[in-house]
Each structure stands twice: as structure tokens, then as C-alpha cells.
Design an enzyme around this catalytic site. Structure first.
Site, mmCIF file in Angstrom:
data_model
loop_
_atom_site.group_PDB
_atom_site.id
_atom_site.type_symbol
_atom_site.label_atom_id
_atom_site.label_comp_id
_atom_site.label_asym_id
_atom_site.label_seq_id
_atom_site.Cartn_x
_atom_site.Cartn_y
_atom_site.Cartn_z
ATOM 1 N N SER A 1 5.190 15.317 -0.925
ATOM 2 C CA SER A 1 6.535 15.230 -0.340
ATOM 3 C C SER A 1 7.636 15.700 -1.277
ATOM 4 O O SER A 1 8.779 15.861 -0.839
ATOM 5 C CB SER A 1 6.822 13.788 0.073
ATOM 6 O OG SER A 1 5.818 13.350 0.949
ATOM 7 N N ASP B 1 1.707 10.745 10.431
ATOM 8 C CA ASP B 1 2.749 10.406 9.473
ATOM 9 C C ASP B 1 2.159 9.341 8.542
ATOM 10 O O ASP B 1 1.227 8.632 8.906
ATOM 11 C CB ASP B 1 3.961 9.836 10.198
ATOM 12 C CG ASP B 1 5.189 9.816 9.310
ATOM 13 O OD1 ASP B 1 6.029 10.724 9.470
ATOM 14 O OD2 ASP B 1 5.278 8.922 8.439
#
Lengths: 376, 614
Positions: free
Chosen positions: B326, B365
Site C-alpha cells: 500500500s 479488501d
């Protein structure tokens, strides 16, 4: 026709002479070559750390080279002429191949791997360049006209530049001089020679621009060896000490202290003359030079006796190039010329140069021994 | 007058040729006489001079080895120095039976065989009269033992030598590197005249990259010796030029903080001065002690280092390849704004998974159940994967590749160290070339969250972060700040690259979102945002080491340590006026927020404090 000399009469009538004549071997040349080879073994034994293996390896090479010499002596001169163009072109192609393979391999490359053995195209071109130039000029009336001169110069420049790019400055110089020698013997005007000489001198700074760093360093070292006594100047300084300490009579065979104690680098290859000079002194050196002079004189004599233009030019060039060889090596070792990697002909350890030289002598013998059998 | 060119006149040609032969012979004789004259000059006129020089090789050219330059950190703390040590040295020329001598010494001092081999190799390279070390850094006991028998060993003596020493051992090993004995391959490539007396050469790190500057220039002395090879007279001395001292941009105290903070993990921390690209911290843990390499590391110790599971010899900061996870999201988000693919305020609904049209596969997710409707700011703050799946899908791989490339992903950062890895920024062309496959839309999605083929090194990540902090001004990381010789001070390798054209409002948006990561109540790194007086802009990352099956759930506690996710964190601070940019990678650390971010927090805190103190 020239009349036979007494020597040639002897050669024709004696039994041994007859045998060698059938072998197409030129006796005076052969004898001096054998002498210098023996001398080479003697000095190699000392320079190579008294290692018999070194001697045996070198003897094998010399035997092979002599074999090739006798083989080529049997080939009739017109055959050389016939093959000149093809052999020269082949040499150029191989030089290009080496250069391209070298590009791929990133770095200097002089060898072509052909199966089990390695082949150095630049060695072959040392002989095929004068062959080519002689072939080309022999077609015209001599001395050559400007147009022929231009073409001949281009033919010399091509292999020279290819070899210089390898980079092998020593061999490039030898190839260039072998071609230039043909032009010289073809009767090039003296004024022209002087003109070209001064022009080249004037162009030196440009040549300098194109040289590799290490080549520049060699020239600088030659001009001032003391500037880099740990590196490049080391060779010349040590070699001068070895030669100078030899004096008039030398330190005797196996008496060299400089090569013994590992002070003198490359003592059995390019710098073998220094060991020779240390052990045999000025007397030895002069004797060796006389021996070389005998070989060169005989070769020039053979050239002068040759019947056709091609043979003359080629023989003259081979003779003169041999001298250039000697002069460049000894000049470098005694510190009057820059260090270029040229071995002492017929004496230094190593196979390739001996094979090429003997091939040249084979051609000379062929030129000399065939003309009586086949009048012009 | 016209002349006939085509006909050959044989008798004229013959005459010309014979003349030329005679001329050639004269040239040959003339030049040969020239050679003889020179020989006479050397062998008769100069004989006495040269004989003196040659006699017992009385004059030797002794190389004078320059002292190697020191290496300091930015505050002048010593990272590499030369310390006095005693070594057992042999002069081969003075020893009549070298093999016997070596055997006796080996028995007396218990010298391992490798040292004998090393000695033999070095001896063969050098002149016989040069003193060659057999044992470096002798202990007091060894010195005492030898002192007793010394009179029986001609040509063997104890010498004091300067030996390279690294006081910070494993802390700076991956930056500074080390010197070690010259090996056979190096003998062929190193300039002989410069290294005639040197025994060591830089092998790694700064020691290797700046070898020429650190080594200095070898001098020499012509030494006259007597029959016993004792020097009786020295003349013609050219002193050596000592090597340059290097001042690094590294702050060794900061480096220590980072290294200590990594304790218990393998990983890397790279911190850069945002303005210049100067490397403040370059830490790879575990490190190793370079000092044994200097005196010759023994076989077992080397094997232990080589085969260690934690790979201490592996420079993770420079060569470690990690999926950025991320930490890639701020860059992808910026791409979205720059290419007008999305606006900053626009929201996207996150149900906990993302599906491509007509494909059953669910791209999950990290948060089971999803984040609900999120804007870009929230997507970065909470690190929502689905938002970025969607954004990546809109952007497409070509735009992402083009944009990310500008930040230096997929290329060497250009840091002054050897062996840097390129990383991998995938593209359609790359996949066609390397795998001979077309690019799949699913691969675009996972590239958008920093997974898939994407691989970055910590130094690349730090560089990209600094570039972002700079508003697009690309910096090149460099380690050497100053090169100081006796005569001059050269500045190091600071270079200024080009500037990525970015809209400042977009950069401001991303910065704000990254500040929220640390300072917002929902931020993934909120634990480091407490009790600080300045703002940190950061982004956490968690990189999958292996794939979890579609319906399985990742549970940190049940999983094998080596398969745990890598924890990453990038940050710059203060957010309003960035001074330091940092990238932290903690192998198998689990969550970026809980493990990697605190390390960055400590380094930033200490650096900003040190700036305030000045």
C-alpha cells in the site's frame, strides 16, 4: 639470364646440395636459420629459468615452422601470385570477424578460435599484404603512377587500421611497413618517399589523438622512462641495467642475474634480447646482429636474382620486413624505440611469429629454387 | 611529351629494382650500425654505471604505500580508520629455504593453512625483496612467542603496519563496506604500478566505490642495499600521496537508532535529506562485522555468515526486492489526479471486495466487510484496497507505468554504491517480452495496490518519497558529501535531476491524506502521531509474501513466521516543510502501521531534534 654463381655450382654438384635442391631449400638461408634457432634454444634455456619443458615446446614449434617453410618452398612462385587476392581477402574477412567477435566479447581480441587451435589472422595478413600489393603493382609498368599508388596505399591501410583497432600497434606497424616496402622496391620516387616521411611526422599529433591511453603511456614512457619506474618505465629501466651490466664480454651463459631474480619482465618473450646481452655482452650482440644481417643479405640477394616483377617485389618486402622486425624489437629493448609488443624474430619464446617468419622464408626459397627449373 | 604507359621496360625496371635492393641494404646496414652504437654506449660507456646498479641488485625501487583515506559520518565520527597493528612479515629474498621456514612458523604460531596460501599468492605477485605479511594483527602472545626465536629466522620480522578498522562494525557495514586482500582476479585488473606495494583493496560499499580516491597515489624510493639486503642509502624519493578522506552524508547516531529499532527483525531503513538526496540513514539488518575480512576471515566464520538464515551479507537496503504494497497508493492516487481519472472528493463504495465485469474472482479488501463509501483522502488514510482497484482499472496499466516510472521505480536510484538492483515496474511490453503473455486486467488491479509483479528496493522507495515530498523535484541519493585531500576539498556526488511536472494542488491533496494516515483517528499509523509537535505525512504498507486462498482468512498468529507479511512504511516530515524522507521495510513484520511506522517515527523525531539543536 644471370650466370650461376660458384656457390650455386657447388650446390648443383655436391650430393647433399643435390638433396637439398630437390627439397627446394636454399642452403645459405637454411644454415643461418638453423644457427639462429640453436642460439635461440641456448638463450631460452637461460631466460626461461632452465626449464627443459620450455625448450621442448619451443623446439616443437620451430620444427613445425621449418616443416611449413619446406612445404611452401615446394610451391611454385606463380601459385603464390595466383592466390594473392584470395588469401588477402580471406585475411581481411578474418580480421573483421575477430573485430566483430571482439566487440561482442567486449575487449581486445586477436584470436579466432577454430576448434582446437587458435588462429591469429593478423599473422597471416603480415604475408598476404605484401603478396597483394606485389600482385597489384606487377600488372603495371613501374614505377607506379599516382592512381596505382593511391589504390596500393588503400590496400595497405585497410588491414593496418583493422589491426590497429584490435588494438595491436606492433603488428599494425609491421603490416604497414611490409606494404610500404613493396612500394619502395617498385621504384617509388625518392622525393615522394621523403615527402611522405615528413608528412607522417607532421601528422604525429593527429595519430596521438587516436591512440589508446595505454599506447600513449608507452610513448610517454619511452620518452621518459624514469617518470613511472614502478609501472611502465620499469621494463625499460631494468632492461637497460641488464644490457649495460653485461659489458663487452657478458656474464656468461646462465649468468644473468637480472632475469634470474625476476627483475626483468617478459625475459623469455619480448625482452629476451636483454638477457642475451647480459650473458653474452657486446660481442654476443654484434654476433647476433651479424647473423641477422646474413639472413637479410641472403634474402635481398634472392630478391635481386628473382626473374619476374611479382617475385622481386614480394621477396624484397619479406626481406626488409624481417629487418624491421629485428630493428623494432632490439630498438625497444635497448630503449631507442617505444615499447610495442614485437618479439625478437626467431629467438623469442612463442609460436605464432616463428610460423609466419618461416612461411616467409619458404616463399623466398620457392622464388629462388624454382626459377632455374622454370625459366622466365 | 607523350609516353607509353602500358609497356613494361624490363631492363629499366630491373636496373631500378637492383638499385633499390642496394639502397635497402645500405639502410639495413646503417640502422644496424645505429643499434651497435647504442649497444656500445650501454655496454662499454655505461657499463660501470649499470654494473653498479645490477650488482647484487643493489638498487631497488621500493614502493611507498600511501595511507588509505579515512571515512567519517556527517558529524565527523570515524567510520573507517587505520590502526597500528603488528604483523609477521617475510622477505623472501633473504630466506634460503622458504618452505621450511613457513612450516616452522606454522608450527610455532599455529597458523592456519589458508593464511599460508594467501601469503604464497601475494608473494608471487611481488618482487622478492618486498616484505610480505604472513600474519596480520598479531596478538601479544604471538609476538612474545616469535620474539624468543627471532634470531634463528633471517628475513622474518615483526613489522608495524596500518590495518583498516571499522569501529561501528555491523552498524555501518553495508554502507562503508570493507577492504580485503587483493585476489587473483583483481591483480589482473588493478593498475600494477599503483598497487605494487598494496595488499588490500576495497571490496564493498564506499570502500569499493571510492577505491581510487581512498587509495591515494603510491610513491617510491630508490634504495641502495648491501649484500645482506639492508638499506644503506636512499635516494630519489617520491613520497606517496595519502588517500582522500571521505565525509559521508550518513548520521551514524541516526543510523544506530534505525538499526536498534529493527532489532528482532530483518529489514532495511533508508532516510534521505529531502532537499539534496543526501542519505542520512542506510541501514540493513542484520549487518556483519567487516573487521575479520580485513585480516582474512577464516573459512568457518565465512561459511557461517554465508549460510546464515538471516543472510547478514545481503544488503537489503540496496538489493532487497519487495512488493511495495500500500505504500504505492499515494503515487497511484496522484496519478489518478494528474490524469484526471478521478477527483479528490469523488467517493467510491467499498463492499469489501472488487469484481471485474463478467469475472467471478473477488479481489478482496484487507478489511472484511469493507470501508463503505470512501473519498480519496479516506482511501489513503484507511488504506482501502477496493478504491485503488477501481482507480487502477480506470487508469490502466499504461498510464500507471508511465507515471510511476517518473518517480524512479524500475530503475536504479543512482546511489554511489555498487550492485544496486533495478526493481521491477511491470508494463504490457515487459510482460510480452519476458513472459510472452498479454497483460491481464486483473494484473492492473493488483499493481494498483502495490502487489503483483511490482518490486522495489528500500532505496528506491525512499527516493520516490523524497521526490513526492519535493513536489516532483527528483533527487539522486548519494552517500559521499565531501572528498578531502591534502590540497583540496571536493564536494560529493550531489546531482539535480529533472522535475516531474505536477500540479501543486494535487501534491497538497496527497500530502494532506498522508498526514491523516498518521494524525487522523482512523489513520493506519495513528500510533506514532501522538505527542509530536509537527506533522508527519506517511503511508503504511503490508506486502503479501504468499497468496491466501479465496475464502481463507489471513491470521497473523497461526501463520509461520517466514510467511508472514512484510511491513512497510514511507514518510516525510515535517509535512509542511519536508526535511527528511524515509522508507522502512520490516521483513515478516506483519502490519506496516504497528511495526514499520514506529521505526520511522523514532528516526524522524531524532533527526528533527538534531536539526533544532543546531
Amino acid at each position: 639470364m644471370q650466370s650461376e654463381t660458384r656457390h650455386e655450382q657447388f650446390e648443383r654438384h655436391s650430393f647433399f646440395g643435390n638433396f637439398l635442391r630437390k627439397l627446394h631449400v636454399d642452403i645459405p638461408l637454411f644454415v643461418t636459420l638453423v644457427l639462429i634457432s640453436i642460439l635461440s634454444f641456448v638463450i631460452l634455456y637461460s631466460a626461461g629459468g632452465q626449464d627443459l619443458d620450455v625448450l621442448i615446446r619451443q623446439a616443437t614449434r620451430v620444427a613445425l615452422a621449418f616443416g611449413l617453410m619446406i612445404l611452401l618452398a615446394h610451391v611454385e612462385p606463380y601459385q603464390f601470385k595466383r592466390w594473392s587476392v584470395i588469401l588477402f581477402s580471406l585475411g581481411i574477412v578474418l580480421l573483421l570477424a575477430v573485430l566483430i567477435l571482439g566487440e561482442i566479447g567486449k575487449g581486445a581480441q586477436r584470436w579466432l578460435e577454430l576448434g582446437a587451435f587458435r588462429f591469429q589472422p593478423s599473422e597471416m595478413i603480415k604475408i598476404t599484404t605484401p603478396m597483394m600489393i606485389a600482385w597489384y603493382l606487377a600488372e603495371y609498368a613501374l614505377p607506379p603512377k599516382p592512381k596505382q599508388l593511391l589504390i596500393a596505399s588503400a590496400l595497405i591501410a585497410l588491414p593496418t587500421l583493422l589491426i590497429a583497432k584490435q588494438p595491436d600497434l606492433g603488428t599494425a606497424l609491421l603490416v604497414a611497413s611490409s606494404g610500404a616496402a613493396v612500394l619502395f622496391f617498385s621504384g617509388l620516387s625518392w622525393w615522394f618517399i621523403v615527402g611522405i616521411g615528413s608528412l607522417l611526422t607532421a601528422l604525429t599529433p593527429i595519430l596521438w589523438h587516436f591512440m589508446h591511453d595505454y599506447q600513449r603511456a608507452r610513448v610517454l614512457t619511452f620518452l621518459n622512462p624514469e617518470a613511472d619506474p614502478l609501472g611502465r618505465g620499469y621494463h625499460i629501466i631494468q632492461s637497460k641495467i641488464a644490457i649495460g651490466s653485461g659489458g663487452v664480454y657478458g656474464k656468461g651463459w646462465l649468468g644473468s642475474t637480472q632475469s634470474e631474480l625476476d627483475f626483468l619482465p617478459e625475459s623469455s618473450t619480448d625482452f629476451i634480447f636483454a638477457v642475451f646481452a647480459e650473458e653474452f655482452g657486446l660481442f654476443g650482440c654484434v654476433s647476433l646482429l651479424v647473423l641477422y644481417l646474413l639472413i637479410i643479405s641472403r634474402c635481398l640477394f634472392i630478391a635481386s636474382q628473382a626473374n619476374d616483377t611479382y617475385s622481386r617485389l614480394l621477396a624484397g618486402s619479406l626481406a626488409f620486413t624481417f629487418f624491421v622486425y629485428v630493428f623494432v624489437n632490439i630498438g625497444m629493448v635497448i630503449g631507442v624505440l617505444p615499447v610495442v609488443g614485437v618479439p625478437l624474430p626467431l629467438v623469442s619464446y612463442g609460436g605464432t611469429s616463428i610460423v609466419t617468419l618461416c612461411a616467409g622464408f619458404g616463399i623466398l626459397m620457392s622464388i629462388h629454387t624454382h626459377k632455374k627449373l622454370k625459366p622466365y | 611529351m607523350p609516353r607509353i604507359y602500358t609497356l613494361k621496360n624490363n631492363s629499366v625496371e630491373n636496373q631500378v629494382f637492383v638499385n633499390r635492393i642496394i639502397a635497402a641494404f645500405c639502410i639495413v646496414v646503417f640502422l644496424t650500425i645505429g643499434l651497435v652504437v647504442r649497444l656500445v654506449y650501454l655496454q662499454i660507456v655505461g657499463h660501470e654505471h649499470y654494473a653498479t646498479l645490477a650488482k647484487e641488485n643493489s638498487v631497488k625501487i621500493q614502493p611507498l604505500v600511501p595511507t588509505r583515506g579515512m571515512i567519517y559520518d556527517r558529524n565527523g565520527k570515524i567510520l573507517a580508520e587505520n590502526t597500528q597493528s603488528f604483523s609477521l612479515e617475510l622477505i623472501p629474498e633473504q630466506i634460503s629455504d622458504l618452505d621450511t621456514t613457513l612450516t616452522q612458523l606454522q608450527q610455532l604460531l599455529n597458523i592456519p593453512n589458508e593464511k599460508i596460501d594467501q601469503f604464497q599468492k601475494q608473494r608471487k605477485r611481488q618482487k622478492r625483496f618486498i616484505s610480505t605479511p604472513l600474519l596480520l594483527s598479531m596478538t601479544d602472545e604471538e609476538i612474545a612467542k616469535f620474539a624468543v626465536v627471532r634470531p634463528y629466522f633471517t628475513g622474518v620480522d615483526i613489522q608495524s603496519r596500518l590495518v583498516r578498522h571499522y569501529p561501528y562494525t555491523d552498524l555501518a557495514a553495508h554502507v562503508v563496506g570493507y577492504v580485503s586482500r587483493i585476489n587473483e582476479a583483481e591483480m589482473k585488473t588493478l593498475p600494477m604500478s599503483e598497487y605494487r606495494g598494496s595488499s588490500h583493496v576495497g571490496k564493498l560499499g564506499i570502500e569499493s566505490f571510492y577505491e581510487t580516491q581512498l587509495h591515494g597515489k603510491t610513491g617510491y624510493a630508490e634504495i641502495e642495499t648491501n649484500v645482506q639486503s639492508r638499506a644503506i642509502n636512499t635516494f630519489n624519493t617520491v613520497p606517496p600521496a595519502v588517500g582522500a578522506n571521505l565525509y559521508l552524508t550518513i548520521d551514524i547516531d541516526l543510523q544506530k537508532t534505525a538499526y536498534d529499532a529493527l532489532e528482532g527483525y530483518n529489514g532495511a531503513v533508508v532516510a534521505l535529506d529531502v532537499q539534496t538526496g543526501g542519505v542520512l540513514v542506510f541501514s540493513s539488518r542484520p549487518g556483519f562485522d567487516p573487521n575479520p575480512f580485513v585480516i582474512g576471515i577464516d573459512y568457518d566464520a565465512y561459511q557461517a555468515l554465508q549460510s546464515s538464515e538471516n543472510q547478514p551479507l545481503y544488503n537489503r537496503a540496496l538489493r532487497g526486492l519487495y512488493p511495495p504494497g500500500s505504500t504505492m497508493k499515494p503515487f497511484v492516487a496522484l496519478a489518478g489526479l494528474e490524469y484526471n481519472a478521478i477527483s479528490f472528493e469523488q467517493t467510491h463504495y467499498c463492499p469489501g471486495y472488487y469484481q471485474l465485469p463478467n469475472v467471478p474472482h473477488k479481489y478482496r479488501d484487507w478489511k472484511h466487510g469493507g470501508h463503505g463509501a470512501v473519498s480519496m483522502s479516506e482511501a489513503i488514510t484507511e488504506s482501502c484496497d477496493v478504491y485503488f482497484y477501481s482507480l487502477a482499472s480506470v487508469l490502466g496499466i499504461d498510464n500507471m507505468h508511465q507515471f510511476l516510472q517518473q518517480f524512479g521505480f524500475g530503475e536504479k536510484s543512482g546511489i554511489d554504491l555498487v550492485g544496486e538492483k533495478m526493481g521491477l515496474l511491470p508494463s504490457r511490453e515487459w510482460k510480452q517480452q519476458q513472459k510472452n503473455q498479454t497483460w491481464y486486467p486483473g494484473e492492473t488491479l493488483i499493481t494498483g495496490i502495490g502487489q503483483g509483479y511490482l518490486q522495489v528496493t528500500p532505496v528506491q522507495l525512499a527516493r520516490a518519497t523524497a521526490t513526492l515530498a519535493n513536489g516532483g523535484k527528483i533527487v539522486t541519493p548519494f552517500l559521499v558529501d565531501k572528498i578531502v585531500t591534502a590540497t583540496e576539498t571536493q564536494s560529493g556526488s550531489e546531482t539535480h535531476g529533472k522535475i516531474i511536472p505536477l500540479k501543486s494542488i494535487n501534491v497538497q491533496h496527497i500530502t494532506d491524506a498522508m498526514v491523516n494516515v498518521v494524525h487522523d483517528a482512523h489513520g493506519t499509523a495513528k500510533n506514532i502521531g501522538k505527542n509530536i509537535t509537527y506533522h508527519i505525512a506517511g503511508k503504511t504498507g503490508t506486502a503479501q509474501v504468499f497468496n491466501i486462498k479465496q475464502e481463507a482468512k489471513y491470521n497473523e498468529n497461526t501463520i509461520d513466521f517466514k510467511l508472514r507479511d512484510h511491513a512497510l512504511f514511507i514518510a516525510f516530515a515535517p509535512a509542511e516543510n519536508p526535511k527528511i524522507a524515509i522508507a522502512v521495510v520490516v521483513e515478516n513484520g506483519g502490519h506496516g502501521g504497528s511495526v514499520a511506522a514506529p521505526i520511522a517515527g523514532k528516526v524522524i523525531e531524532q533527526y528533527l531534534e538534531s536539526l533544532n539543536a543546531k
